[in-house]
Design a protein around this motif. Structure first.
Motif, mmCIF file in Angstrom:
data_model
loop_
_atom_site.group_PDB
_atom_site.id
_atom_site.type_symbol
_atom_site.label_atom_id
_atom_site.label_comp_id
_atom_site.label_asym_id
_atom_site.label_seq_id
_atom_site.Cartn_x
_atom_site.Cartn_y
_atom_site.Cartn_z
ATOM 1 N N ASP A 125 -3.792 3.455 8.546
ATOM 2 C CA ASP A 125 -3.131 4.755 8.406
ATOM 3 C C ASP A 125 -3.165 5.578 9.688
ATOM 4 O OD1 ASP A 125 -5.857 4.848 7.669
ATOM 5 O OD2 ASP A 125 -5.595 6.859 6.876
ATOM 6 N N ASN A 160 -1.651 6.241 2.628
ATOM 7 C CA ASN A 160 -2.853 5.747 3.320
ATOM 8 C C ASN A 160 -3.728 4.867 2.415
ATOM 9 O OD1 ASN A 160 -4.123 7.517 1.618
ATOM 10 N ND2 ASN A 160 -5.041 8.791 3.210
ATOM 11 N N GLY A 161 -3.209 4.568 1.211
ATOM 12 C CA GLY A 161 -3.965 3.702 0.308
ATOM 13 C C GLY A 161 -4.950 4.487 -0.538
ATOM 14 N N ARG A 162 -5.135 5.759 -0.209
ATOM 15 C CA ARG A 162 -6.046 6.603 -0.998
ATOM 16 C C ARG A 162 -5.255 7.737 -1.655
ATOM 17 N NH1 ARG A 162 -8.195 5.567 3.795
ATOM 18 N NH2 ARG A 162 -7.792 7.634 4.639
ATOM 19 N N GLY A 163 -3.979 7.443 -1.896
ATOM 20 C CA GLY A 163 -3.142 8.394 -2.640
ATOM 21 C C GLY A 163 -2.554 9.505 -1.784
ATOM 22 N N HIS A 164 -2.653 9.381 -0.451
ATOM 23 C CA HIS A 164 -2.105 10.454 0.389
ATOM 24 C C HIS A 164 -0.939 9.954 1.236
ATOM 25 C CE1 HIS A 164 -1.767 13.783 3.174
ATOM 26 N NE2 HIS A 164 -2.491 14.488 2.328
ATOM 27 N N ARG A 172 0.866 -1.184 0.000
ATOM 28 C CA ARG A 172 0.000 0.000 0.000
ATOM 29 C C ARG A 172 0.904 1.236 0.000
ATOM 30 N NH1 ARG A 172 -1.964 0.117 5.492
ATOM 31 N NH2 ARG A 172 -1.156 2.174 5.990
#
Ligand SMILES: Cc1cc2nc3c(=O)[nH]c(=O)nc-3n(C[C@H](O)[C@H](O)[C@H](O)COP(=O)(O)OP(=O)(O)OC[C@H]3O[C@@H](n4cnc5c(N)ncnc54)[C@H](O)[C@@H]3O)c2cc1C
Length: 401
Positions: free
Chosen positions: A374, A178-182, A175
Motif C-alpha cells: 500500500d 490497503n487490505g485493511r479496509g481503507h 486485495r
C-alpha cells in the motif's frame, strides 16, 4: 512467438489508459498481433476520463529534471508535440515535482494515432465482460460492445483496467484498498473557462473564499490551501483539484454518492471563484470529466509486490524492467496528501514479477494494477510509470508463448 490456430490474437489488452496503451505498444513492437479493448469511446484512462491533466513519473524529483521513463512513452510524447502540446518538464509550484501538463483532447487524438501507427487493433465502446480459463491460463475473453457479445481467444492477456476487472472475472482474489479496509480518497479535478488570463490566480483570495464557504456550504473542502491548480495547455483553462471524498467501499451506491457530491461541489466551487477571486467574474465550469478520479480500488495478486521500503531506499535490481521515480503520494486522509521522497539515486527498479499474475501464466498487469504494497502504490500508480510498466507487460506477454 507462435500463435495457435484457435487464437484470434497474440495479445489482448484490457483497458486503454497509460498502462494499456504502453502494453499495446510494447507488444506490437515485439511483433505481436494486438487487440486493445476500452469501455469508453476514447483512450487515455484517467487523463481523459477524470481530468487528470499531468503525466507524473516521467522524471525524478530534484533541481533538474532527470528522465526516468522513455521507450514507447516517447512515441506518445512525440504525437502530443505534433499537436502543439509542450512536453517539456514543468516544475509544479505546489509539489515541486516535475510533470508534463496535458490537454485531454490532444491526449485522445495522440493516443489514437500512436496505436494506429503501431498497427494495434482497437475496439472502443467495448468492455471485457467475461473470461474463460483453465487452471493456469486465460483462454478467451467475452467482449460486450455495441454489436453484442463476442468471444476473443488469445495467447496472452494484459489487465490494464485500473480496477483489475480481467483478474476479477478470472476469479483471482484481489486485495481491496490497503487490505485493511481503507481506500485512498477519490477526487474530482475540474476545468474552468472564462477567467481573465491577465490576472494571476490569487491563492489568498481562494483560501478566504473557502473559509467562508466551509462554514455552511454543502461540500466543505478538506484542502485548506486552495488546492492544486495549473493552466491547461492550448486552452488556457484553469485546472483545479480541490474536492476529495473518502470512499468506504467499492459499491455502486458509494460511487454514485461520490459522483453526485463531486458534481455538486464543482458547481459550488466555481461560484466561490466568481464571488471571491479576481479575474474569475465570468468564469464557468467547462468539465467535470466523464467520471470522478478513482485513486484506488482492487489490487490483483502478483508474483512480487514492490514495497514502500524498496522505494524509500531506491532499491536497484538486476532484473529491472521499469523505473518508479514519483515520490510516494499518500491520500489516506481525504484532502491531506503527504509526499515521501524516493531514496538512493532517486528512483527504484521494478522487476517483471510485479507485472506477472500469481496463478495464471499468460496474464500480465499494467499501470496501477502491478504488484505493490500500500505504500509503494502511492508512487507506482502515476501515468508516466504506468506507460513503463505497461510496455514491460506487453513485451513480456508477446514472449510468453
Ligand atoms: C484525482 C487523481 C489525481 C491524480 N493525479 C495524477 C497526476 O497528476 N499524474 C499522474 O500521472 N497520475 C495521477 N493520478 C494517478 C493516475 O491517474 C492513475 O493511477 C493512472 O491513470 C493509472 O493508469 P492505468 O492505465 O493503470 O489506469 P486508468 O488510467 O484507470 O485506465 C484504465 C482504463 O481501463 C478501462 N477499463 C476499465 N474496465 C474495463 C473493462 N472491463 N473493459 C474495457 N476497458 C476497461 C477504463 O475505462 C480506463 O480507460 C491521479 C489519479 C487520480 C484519481
Amino acid at each position: 512467438m507462435s500463435r495457435r490456430p484457435e487464437c484470434d490474437y497474440d495479445v489482448v489488452v484490457a483497458g486503454g489508459g497509460a498502462g494499456g496503451v504502453g502494453a499495446a505498444l510494447g507488444a506490437a513492437l515485439e511483433g505481436a498481433d494486438v487487440l486493445l479493448v476500452e469501455k469508453y469511446g476514447f483512450l487515455g484512462g484517467a487523463a481523459t476520463t477524470s481530468n487528470v491533466l499531468a503525466y507524473c513519473g516521467f522524471f525524478q524529483q530534484g533541481e533538474t529534471a532527470i528522465k526516468a521513463v522513455g521507450g514507447v512513452a516517447d512515441l506518445v510524447l512525440d504525437e502530443l508535440r505534433a499537436l502543439a502540446v509542450d512536453c517539456d518538464p514543468f516544475c509544479s509550484p505546489t509539489t515541486l515535482n516535475w510533470i508534463i501538463l496535458l490537454e485531454p483532447e490532444a491526449v485522445k487524438l495522440a493516443l489514437d494515432r500512436v496505436l494506429i501507427n503501431a498497427g494495434v487493433d482497437v475496439l472502443l465502446h467495448t468492455r471485457v465482460a467475461a473470461v474463460a480459463r483453465t487452471a493456469d491460463r486465460i483462454q478467451s475473453v467475452t467482449l460486450a460492445g455495441m454489436d453484442g457479445r463476442m468471444r476473443i481467444a488469445a495467447e496472452a492477456f494484459v489487465d490494464a483496467t485500473g480496477d483489475a476487472n480481467l483478474a476479477m472475472l478470472a476469479g483471482l482474489e484481489c486485495r481491496v484498498g490497503n487490505g485493511r479496509g481503507h481506500l485512498q480518497a477519490v477526487s474530482g479535478p475540474i476545468r474552468i473557462g472564462g477567467r481573465d488570463l491577465s490576472v494571476p490566480i490569487d491563492r489568498a483570495a481562494l483560501i478566504e473564499g473557502f473559509e467562508v464557504y466551509n462554514q455552511s456550504g454543502k461540500y466543505p473542502s478538506a484542502r485548506t490551501d486552495g488546492g492544486i491548480f495549473t493552466t491547461v495547455p492550448r486552452t488556457g483553462e484553469m485546472w483545479w483539484m480541490m474536492f476529495d471524498h473518502a470512499m468506504v467501499d467499492l459499491s455502486s451506491q458509494s460511487f454514485t454518492k461520490a459522483e453526485q457530491a463531486a458534481r455538486g461541489a464543482a458547481h459550488d466551487y466555481v461560484e466561490i471563484l466568481r464571488r471571491h477571486v479576481p479575474g474569475f467574474q465570468h468564469a464557468y465550469l467547462t468539465s467535470t470529466g466523464p467520471q470522478i478520479g478513482v485513486r484506488e480500488s482492487r489490487h490483483p495478486p502478483a508474483r512480487y509486490d514492490i514495497t514502500g521500503e524498496d522505494l524509500l531506499i531506491g532499491r536497484q535490481r538486476s532484473d529491472s524492467v521499469a523505473r518508479a521515480a514519483w515520490p510516494i503520494e499518500d491520500h489516506s486522509i481525504a484532502g491531506k496528501p503527504v509526499y515521501h521522497s524516493l531514496g538512493g539515486d532517486g528512483f527504484a527498479d521494478i522487476p517483471l514479477d510485479c507485472m506477472r499474475a500469481k496463478g495464471l501464466d499468460n496474464v500480465f498487469y499494467a499501470g496501477r494494477l502491478i504488484g505493490a504494497d500500500d505504500k509503494a502504490y502511492g508512487s507506482i500508480r502515476v501515468m508516466g510509470t504506468a506507460f513503463a510498466t505497461g510496455e514491460a507487460a506487453g513485451r513480456a506477454a508477446s514472449n510468453c508463448f
